[in-house]
Design an enzyme around this catalytic site. Structure first.
Site, PDB file in Angstrom:
ATOM      1  NE  ARG A 104      -1.371  51.038 -62.563  1.00  0.00           N
ATOM      2  CZ  ARG A 104      -1.157  52.246 -63.369  1.00  0.00           C
ATOM      3  NH1 ARG A 104      -0.593  52.991 -62.639  1.00  0.00           N
ATOM      4  NH2 ARG A 104      -1.541  52.255 -64.303  1.00  0.00           N
ATOM      5  CE  LYS A 139       0.104  69.573 -41.737  1.00  0.00           C
ATOM      6  NZ  LYS A 139      -0.523  70.908 -42.103  1.00  0.00           N
ATOM      7  CE  LYS A 171       1.971  71.065 -34.916  1.00  0.00           C
ATOM      8  NZ  LYS A 171       2.345  72.129 -36.060  1.00  0.00           N
ATOM      9  CD  GLU A 200       2.228  75.667 -34.817  1.00  0.00           C
ATOM     10  OE1 GLU A 200       2.416  74.971 -35.756  1.00  0.00           O
ATOM     11  OE2 GLU A 200       1.504  75.756 -33.900  1.00  0.00           O
ATOM     12  CG  ASP A 221       0.214  77.922 -37.612  1.00  0.00           C
ATOM     13  OD1 ASP A 221       0.340  77.435 -38.631  1.00  0.00           O
ATOM     14  OD2 ASP A 221      -0.868  77.643 -36.594  1.00  0.00           O
TER      15      ASP A 221
END
Length: 284
Positions: A104, A139, A171, A200, A221
């Protein structure tokens, strides 16, 4: 193992995944049903078409559970290979108890990484010939970033920054905190003059401000295709451009054909379905 991966870190991670399954005990089902000295041959077999990634990680799991000298492993394909349902990826010979105990954990890692590679290849194929490059993001699943970014490379994609310290990405919240795009860029460049800086923006006007401030890489973006085209035309090659946010596989080619240099796709790692792979014991 890929030279970019820290071998000791990978081994520590794999040991932790094995311990998670055993929890300090034994595989009670396998211990009860399999004689200690029984030896078997098992095959890792693709149950669906896709791209393989993580075979060396799978081998590491097997060797840590079975002992390096107690298992024989033969690879039929290499990471990055396109496979069909029914293809044998690896053949293993060892103690049956150990093979089943490792099953597994082996498949969890191999199926997940192969799923990332498979999805990445679909995106890469979708933009083939446009000149645009598919890149990942941060992410990722906690603690699996290095492996998932490796799987992206196996699928033909490229890696964005690994973490917060190897490149800067200004950002929207940084822009708000600093008081504007130009000021945010100035502060980062002053503090870290040698580091790569990406800015960004969510408008063409801000993209031009970023260019005039000296930015060489701009993230566009959540811009619709017409705005992407406008940004490409007005930036006119003075900076590399990356489309990000709200991208779909179905629209990937249309986005790539706007002339952007990169498509940043978080889904490569946060939403990739596993590639179905099984471990089949061979009858003797």
């Amino acid at each position: 193992m890929d030279d970019t991966l820290d071998k000791q870190w990978v081994e520590d991670l794999v040991r932790a995944t094995i311990e998670e399954d055993l929890a300090g005990g034994v595989d009670v089902t396998t211990t009860a049903t399999v004689e200690p000295d029984q030896v078997s041959v098992a095959e890792l077999v693709a149950r669906a078409d896709g791209v393989v990634a993580g075979l060396q990680i799978a081998e590491l799991v097997l060797r840590l559970v079975a002992g390096k000298e107690e298992v024989e492993i033969e690879h039929s394909v290499a990471d990055g290979a396109a496979v069909k349902a029914g293809d044998v990826l690896m053949t293993i010979r060892g103690k049956t108890r150990q093979l089943l105990t490792a099953e597994r954990t082996t498949l969890n890692l191999l199926c997940h990484l192969s799923g990332v590679a498979t999805l990445t290849r679909r995106w890469v194929d979708a933009v083939d010939g446009t000149g645009a490059v598919i890149r990942d993001t941060r992410k990722t699943m906690p603690l699996l970033r290095s492996l998932e970014k490796y799987a992206v490379r196996c699928g033909g994609g490229k890696n964005h920054r690994m973490g917060l310290s190897d490149a800067a990405l200004i950002k929207d919240n940084h822009v708000i905190a600093a008081g504007g795009v130009a000021e945010a860029f100035r502060l980062v460049r002053k503090a870290y003059p040698d580091i790569s800086v990406e800015v960004e923006v969510d408008s063409v006007d801000d993209a031009l401000i970023a260019v005039e401030s000296g930015a060489e890489l701009i993230l566009l973006d959540n811009m619709a295709v017409p705005l992407l085209r406008e940004a490409v035309a007005k930036v006119a090659g003075r900076a590399r451009l990356e489309a990000s946010g709200g991208l779909t596989l179905e629209a990937a080619r249309e986005v790539a054909e706007t002339g952007v240099d990169f498509l940043a796709v978080g889904a490569l790692t946060h939403s990739a379905p596993v590639l179905d792979i099984a471990m089949d014991l061979q009858e003797t």
